[in-house]
Design a protein around this motif. Structure first.
Motif, PDB file in Angstrom:
ATOM      1  N   THR A 116    -113.111  73.024 -47.387  1.00  0.00           N
ATOM      2  CA  THR A 116    -111.868  72.764 -48.104  1.00  0.00           C
ATOM      3  C   THR A 116    -110.840  72.183 -47.138  1.00  0.00           C
ATOM      4  O   THR A 116    -110.846  72.497 -45.938  1.00  0.00           O
ATOM      5  CB  THR A 116    -111.303  74.033 -48.752  1.00  0.00           C
ATOM      6  OG1 THR A 116    -110.917  74.955 -47.726  1.00  0.00           O
ATOM      7  CG2 THR A 116    -112.336  74.686 -49.657  1.00  0.00           C
ATOM      8  N   LYS A 117    -109.964  71.352 -47.689  1.00  0.00           N
ATOM      9  CA  LYS A 117    -108.850  70.812 -46.925  1.00  0.00           C
ATOM     10  C   LYS A 117    -107.587  70.939 -47.763  1.00  0.00           C
ATOM     11  O   LYS A 117    -107.635  70.843 -48.992  1.00  0.00           O
ATOM     12  CB  LYS A 117    -109.075  69.335 -46.575  1.00  0.00           C
ATOM     13  CG  LYS A 117    -110.220  69.075 -45.607  1.00  0.00           C
ATOM     14  CD  LYS A 117    -110.313  67.586 -45.298  1.00  0.00           C
ATOM     15  CE  LYS A 117    -111.454  67.277 -44.337  1.00  0.00           C
ATOM     16  NZ  LYS A 117    -111.544  65.825 -44.030  1.00  0.00           N
ATOM     17  N   GLY A 118    -106.464  71.138 -47.097  1.00  0.00           N
ATOM     18  CA  GLY A 118    -105.208  71.246 -47.809  1.00  0.00           C
ATOM     19  C   GLY A 118    -104.104  70.488 -47.101  1.00  0.00           C
ATOM     20  O   GLY A 118    -104.079  70.385 -45.866  1.00  0.00           O
ATOM     21  N   TRP A 119    -103.196  69.934 -47.897  1.00  0.00           N
ATOM     22  CA  TRP A 119    -102.014  69.246 -47.382  1.00  0.00           C
ATOM     23  C   TRP A 119    -100.807  69.755 -48.161  1.00  0.00           C
ATOM     24  O   TRP A 119    -100.869  69.960 -49.372  1.00  0.00           O
ATOM     25  CB  TRP A 119    -102.120  67.731 -47.562  1.00  0.00           C
ATOM     26  CG  TRP A 119    -103.274  67.099 -46.858  1.00  0.00           C
ATOM     27  CD1 TRP A 119    -103.270  66.492 -45.630  1.00  0.00           C
ATOM     28  CD2 TRP A 119    -104.618  66.990 -47.334  1.00  0.00           C
ATOM     29  NE1 TRP A 119    -104.524  66.014 -45.323  1.00  0.00           N
ATOM     30  CE2 TRP A 119    -105.374  66.306 -46.348  1.00  0.00           C
ATOM     31  CE3 TRP A 119    -105.271  67.406 -48.503  1.00  0.00           C
ATOM     32  CZ2 TRP A 119    -106.722  66.025 -46.501  1.00  0.00           C
ATOM     33  CZ3 TRP A 119    -106.624  67.146 -48.654  1.00  0.00           C
ATOM     34  CH2 TRP A 119    -107.329  66.456 -47.659  1.00  0.00           C
ATOM     35  N   PHE A 120     -99.696  69.932 -47.468  1.00  0.00           N
ATOM     36  CA  PHE A 120     -98.494  70.445 -48.118  1.00  0.00           C
ATOM     37  C   PHE A 120     -97.263  69.810 -47.490  1.00  0.00           C
ATOM     38  O   PHE A 120     -97.156  69.734 -46.257  1.00  0.00           O
ATOM     39  CB  PHE A 120     -98.419  71.967 -47.977  1.00  0.00           C
ATOM     40  CG  PHE A 120     -97.233  72.597 -48.647  1.00  0.00           C
ATOM     41  CD1 PHE A 120     -97.108  72.583 -50.019  1.00  0.00           C
ATOM     42  CD2 PHE A 120     -96.237  73.225 -47.901  1.00  0.00           C
ATOM     43  CE1 PHE A 120     -96.015  73.169 -50.656  1.00  0.00           C
ATOM     44  CE2 PHE A 120     -95.146  73.813 -48.512  1.00  0.00           C
ATOM     45  CZ  PHE A 120     -95.030  73.789 -49.904  1.00  0.00           C
ATOM     46  N   ALA A 121     -96.357  69.313 -48.322  1.00  0.00           N
ATOM     47  CA  ALA A 121     -95.089  68.750 -47.858  1.00  0.00           C
ATOM     48  C   ALA A 121     -93.984  69.267 -48.755  1.00  0.00           C
ATOM     49  O   ALA A 121     -94.126  69.275 -49.982  1.00  0.00           O
ATOM     50  CB  ALA A 121     -95.128  67.218 -47.879  1.00  0.00           C
ATOM     51  N   ALA A 122     -92.881  69.723 -48.154  1.00  0.00           N
ATOM     52  CA  ALA A 122     -91.798  70.312 -48.944  1.00  0.00           C
ATOM     53  C   ALA A 122     -90.453  69.956 -48.332  1.00  0.00           C
ATOM     54  O   ALA A 122     -90.311  69.865 -47.104  1.00  0.00           O
ATOM     55  CB  ALA A 122     -91.954  71.836 -49.014  1.00  0.00           C
ATOM     56  N   LEU A 123     -89.472  69.762 -49.191  1.00  0.00           N
ATOM     57  CA  LEU A 123     -88.094  69.531 -48.774  1.00  0.00           C
ATOM     58  C   LEU A 123     -87.199  70.445 -49.599  1.00  0.00           C
ATOM     59  O   LEU A 123     -87.248  70.449 -50.837  1.00  0.00           O
ATOM     60  CB  LEU A 123     -87.686  68.076 -49.009  1.00  0.00           C
ATOM     61  CG  LEU A 123     -86.190  67.759 -48.829  1.00  0.00           C
ATOM     62  CD1 LEU A 123     -85.756  68.025 -47.388  1.00  0.00           C
ATOM     63  CD2 LEU A 123     -85.885  66.320 -49.235  1.00  0.00           C
ATOM     64  N   THR A 124     -86.388  71.234 -48.908  1.00  0.00           N
ATOM     65  CA  THR A 124     -85.404  72.089 -49.560  1.00  0.00           C
ATOM     66  C   THR A 124     -84.024  71.713 -49.048  1.00  0.00           C
ATOM     67  O   THR A 124     -83.796  71.672 -47.836  1.00  0.00           O
ATOM     68  CB  THR A 124     -85.682  73.575 -49.270  1.00  0.00           C
ATOM     69  OG1 THR A 124     -86.978  73.918 -49.770  1.00  0.00           O
ATOM     70  CG2 THR A 124     -84.640  74.461 -49.937  1.00  0.00           C
ATOM     71  N   ILE A 130     -94.060  70.095 -43.228  1.00  0.00           N
ATOM     72  CA  ILE A 130     -95.300  69.349 -43.432  1.00  0.00           C
ATOM     73  C   ILE A 130     -96.421  70.165 -42.804  1.00  0.00           C
ATOM     74  O   ILE A 130     -96.305  70.614 -41.660  1.00  0.00           O
ATOM     75  CB  ILE A 130     -95.230  67.946 -42.785  1.00  0.00           C
ATOM     76  CG1 ILE A 130     -94.087  67.132 -43.392  1.00  0.00           C
ATOM     77  CG2 ILE A 130     -96.549  67.216 -42.975  1.00  0.00           C
ATOM     78  CD1 ILE A 130     -93.889  65.789 -42.725  1.00  0.00           C
ATOM     79  N   ALA A 131     -97.511  70.382 -43.548  1.00  0.00           N
ATOM     80  CA  ALA A 131     -98.582  71.235 -43.051  1.00  0.00           C
ATOM     81  C   ALA A 131     -99.928  70.774 -43.590  1.00  0.00           C
ATOM     82  O   ALA A 131    -100.006  70.101 -44.626  1.00  0.00           O
ATOM     83  CB  ALA A 131     -98.339  72.695 -43.444  1.00  0.00           C
ATOM     84  N   GLY A 132    -101.000  71.148 -42.894  1.00  0.00           N
ATOM     85  CA  GLY A 132    -102.350  70.819 -43.342  1.00  0.00           C
ATOM     86  C   GLY A 132    -103.363  71.781 -42.759  1.00  0.00           C
ATOM     87  O   GLY A 132    -103.120  72.420 -41.731  1.00  0.00           O
ATOM     88  N   ASP A 133    -104.503  71.917 -43.434  1.00  0.00           N
ATOM     89  CA  ASP A 133    -105.554  72.783 -42.925  1.00  0.00           C
ATOM     90  C   ASP A 133    -106.920  72.211 -43.278  1.00  0.00           C
ATOM     91  O   ASP A 133    -107.062  71.393 -44.194  1.00  0.00           O
ATOM     92  CB  ASP A 133    -105.424  74.205 -43.487  1.00  0.00           C
ATOM     93  CG  ASP A 133    -105.801  74.284 -44.957  1.00  0.00           C
ATOM     94  OD1 ASP A 133    -105.265  73.493 -45.744  1.00  0.00           O
ATOM     95  OD2 ASP A 133    -106.637  75.135 -45.320  1.00  0.00           O
ATOM     96  N   ASP A 134    -107.939  72.641 -42.533  1.00  0.00           N
ATOM     97  CA  ASP A 134    -109.318  72.214 -42.716  1.00  0.00           C
ATOM     98  C   ASP A 134    -110.196  73.430 -42.476  1.00  0.00           C
ATOM     99  O   ASP A 134    -110.142  74.045 -41.408  1.00  0.00           O
ATOM    100  CB  ASP A 134    -109.656  71.092 -41.728  1.00  0.00           C
ATOM    101  CG  ASP A 134    -111.028  70.455 -41.986  1.00  0.00           C
ATOM    102  OD1 ASP A 134    -111.795  70.996 -42.799  1.00  0.00           O
ATOM    103  OD2 ASP A 134    -111.314  69.427 -41.357  1.00  0.00           O
ATOM    104  N   ARG A 135    -111.014  73.800 -43.478  1.00  0.00           N
ATOM    105  CA  ARG A 135    -111.859  74.996 -43.388  1.00  0.00           C
ATOM    106  C   ARG A 135    -113.280  74.640 -43.815  1.00  0.00           C
ATOM    107  O   ARG A 135    -113.494  74.249 -44.960  1.00  0.00           O
ATOM    108  CB  ARG A 135    -111.314  76.116 -44.288  1.00  0.00           C
ATOM    109  CG  ARG A 135    -109.881  76.519 -43.980  1.00  0.00           C
ATOM    110  CD  ARG A 135    -109.282  77.348 -45.107  1.00  0.00           C
ATOM    111  NE  ARG A 135    -107.888  77.632 -44.854  1.00  0.00           N
ATOM    112  CZ  ARG A 135    -107.405  78.819 -44.470  1.00  0.00           C
ATOM    113  NH1 ARG A 135    -108.223  79.842 -44.328  1.00  0.00           N
ATOM    114  NH2 ARG A 135    -106.113  78.982 -44.250  1.00  0.00           N
TER     115      ARG A 135
END
Length: 602
Positions: free
Chosen positions: A250-258, A228-233
């Motif tokens: 810009t803002k970003g959100w990322f969630a991943a399951l492997t 789970i990750a996020g950023d704000d620029r």
């Protein structure tokens, strides 16, 4: 000044300490998987793949782009510091024709590829960056025309806490943190970083923040990886899009399951969201303003099985969904599904042969077929030949299709891009300390998307260009004269076909470098201190060449690790994007505190 003297003194004080074991691994033990369905060493790879180790002296590098700039076939076209608006291209392909992955999962932005390197993972968490030169659509799908960059996150070896702080030129202020737990059956990495700068010129300030948590564990289902990750620029975009003092956030959100169910089968799913607020005039927040929010979903099932001795079959099914809600672009969505199969025969020391194909189907009935073929053959005297043929493609971004303002117009009738790529070369491995390679490549593109205009008084129009092609050669030599010293030199030359423009001006496609030379020299001058030198000379099409020299001095062992990063020591005035100035000479210095606990077997 006194602070800088103390910093340098602390770094140099460790130079007299006793030497330890070799600091750098040899190339024959470096394993890559990018561009191949199975893990292979760099010696055995049929594709041109560069693996960049981000855990070797990590304090010597300021951002992801610093690693990528060491590869002469990679061109970074950056607008601001701190990794702000950094476009990436490989072998002359446009910035939209390079696919960016995190742990094998897509990160390309559906709004615009200008944000493909808006990665929400802190720099501390990156283990390595693998860069594939040439097409990769058979395995990875859309956008992999010129190359693929896969950012791999670190698996912790111990339980530790890392704290970093630093200051520098242009009001630079940076902090970072990484806390890791490593147990027998599970591990967790929690990290965050932030960076502030007042900017080297008016309207070029920025603030970036990133945070992530990655949990890995073993259960009756197999090995699981949850990220789970996020950023704000937020950044001043003065001159980024023309003669305006603009501002953007810009803002970003990322969630991943492997989930690795067994040695053969893997299932993965990810969700990514990116938002973009843009003001044409920073001092007029009620003036021209755009706001975009895009969402992406990816699901994949991959299987890899040994069919016979030295013969492996890799197959996969993928599904991707993209949606956007925008004040300028409107509301749009699209879906696509794909299936691929790649058979690979590999006999170490003799050669390899790969044959694969991918069929990607789009909602509405369209489809793209992407085959590939690659091979290696070992010759006497530790020499190998390699060659590949492949088809790559890219679907337009939503901005390409629907954007509209007085200076830029999208085109809803754009066709997908495609390209055939051919390369062949020879590699030489006379001893573990020396490697050399040269590759000749040719790419013929069809329906290349660019923004063109007849004169500066006209707006840019998104359009398909016919007959764009690139011919080039890339060469590299890596030499490790001592166990604690490594020198890498690479050079890439490109020739592109300009006839596709038909007298029009090009905004992006023909900003490629015709010559790009890179030198990286890393010296472990004691058991604790590393000196890293990066020197590059680049000449863009119809532009004068320029040189940029960066040097870092860091202490990589011990509880307190000071660092000093010196960028653009040549104080070169240059532009990677037309009319967007890059920073002059700059310095950033600070220290890292490392607290570590041995790995527990519990």
């Amino acid at each position: 000044m006194r602070r800088s003297v103390l910093l340098i003194a602390s770094l140099v004080s460790a130079c007299a300490e006793a030497r330890q074991k070799p600091a750098f691994p040899f190339v024959d033990i470096t394993i890559v998987v990018l561009g191949s369905p199975i893990p292979v060493s760099e010696q055995e790879s049929a594709r041109a793949v560069v693996s960049l180790d981000a855990q070797r002296a990590p304090l010597a590098f300021h951002q992801i782009e610093d690693y990528l700039r060491t590869d002469s076939s990679v061109d970074i076209q950056q607008r601001g510091g701190g990794g702000i608006m950094a476009d990436i291209s490989v072998r002359g392909a446009s910035f939209e024709q390079t696919l960016v992955l995190v742990n094998g999962l897509r990160m390309d932005n559906a709004e615009t590829a200008h944000f493909n390197l808006d990665l929400p993972i802190p720099l501390f968490t990156i283990e390595r960056l693998d860069v594939l030169h040439g097409d990769g659509s058979t395995l990875y799908g859309s956008d992999a025309i010129g190359g693929v960059v896969d950012v791999r996150t670190v698996t912790p070896a111990d339980t530790s806490l890392r704290l970093k702080t630093g200051v520098g030129s242009f009001g630079e202020n940076e902090q970072a943190m990484l806390a890791s737990i490593a147990k027998k059956n599970w591990s967790d990495v929690l990290a965050g970083d932030r960076e502030f700068s007042t900017g080297f010129m008016t309207g070029r300030d920025y603030r970036t923040e990133n945070a992530s948590n990655e949990l890995r564990f073993a259960s009756v289902l197999g090995h699981s990886d949850m990220l789970i990750a996020g950023d704000d620029r937020a950044f001043g975009a003065n001159q980024f899009y023309g003669p305006y003092d603009s501002w953007e956030r810009t803002k970003g959100w990322f969630a991943a399951l492997t989930q690795q169910f067994n040695p053969n089968t893997q299932v993965s799913a990810s969700y990514r969201r990116h938002s973009d607020i843009y003001l044409l005039e920073r001092d007029e927040p009620t003036g021209y303003k755009n706001q975009h929010i895009d969402d992406g979903f990816e699901g994949a099932v991959r299987d890899q099985r040994v069919l016979a001795k030295n013969l492996t079959l890799a197959t996969g099914l993928e599904e991707d969904t993209d949606q956007i809600v925008s004040t300028n672009l409107g509301q749009h969505g699209r879906n696509r599904g794909a299936g691929y199969a790649v058979a690979e025969w590999l006999q170490p020391g003799r050669g390899s042969l790969s044959l694969g194909a991918r069929e990607e189907v789009f909602d509405g009935g369209g489809s793209v077929f992407s085959p590939m073929f690659s091979a290696t053959r070992w010759l006497p005297h530790k020499t190998s030949l390699h060659a590949s043929i492949g088809h790559g493609f890219r679907i337009p971004t939503f901005l390409d299709l629907y954007y509209s303002d007085p200076s830029t117009l999208g085109n809803p009738n754009l066709k997908p891009e495609s390209a055939w790529n051919f390369d062949a070369g020879v590699s030489w491995f006379p001893k573990p300390q020396v490697t050399a390679s040269i590759t000749v490549f040719y790419a013929r593109q069809h329906n290349t998307i660019d923004y063109t205009r007849a004169s500066e008084a006209d707006p840019w129009h998104a359009s398909n260009l016919p007959g764009v092609c690139f011919t080039g050669v890339e060469a590299s030599v890596a030499w490790q004269p001592l166990s604690r010293e490594r020198l890498t030199v690479s050079w890439t030359n490109l020739v592109g076909a300009q006839s596709a423009l038909h007298g029009l001006q090009s905004e992006y496609v023909f900003n490629y470098p015709i010559n790009n030379a890179r030198l990286t020299w890393t010296q472990q001058i004691s058991s604790q201190v590393v000196l890293n030198t990066r020197f590059g000379v680049l000449q863009r099409f119809e532009k004068n060449p320029y040189a940029v020299w960066d040097v870092s001095l860091v202490r990589q062992l011990g509880r307190i690790r000071p660092y000093l990063q010196m960028t653009n020591l040549t104080n070169t005035g240059y532009e990677e994007i037309v009319n967007v100035r890059m920073p002059p000479r700059g310095f950033v210095g600070g220290f890292e505190i490392v607290l570590r606990k041995p790995r527990s077997g519990s």
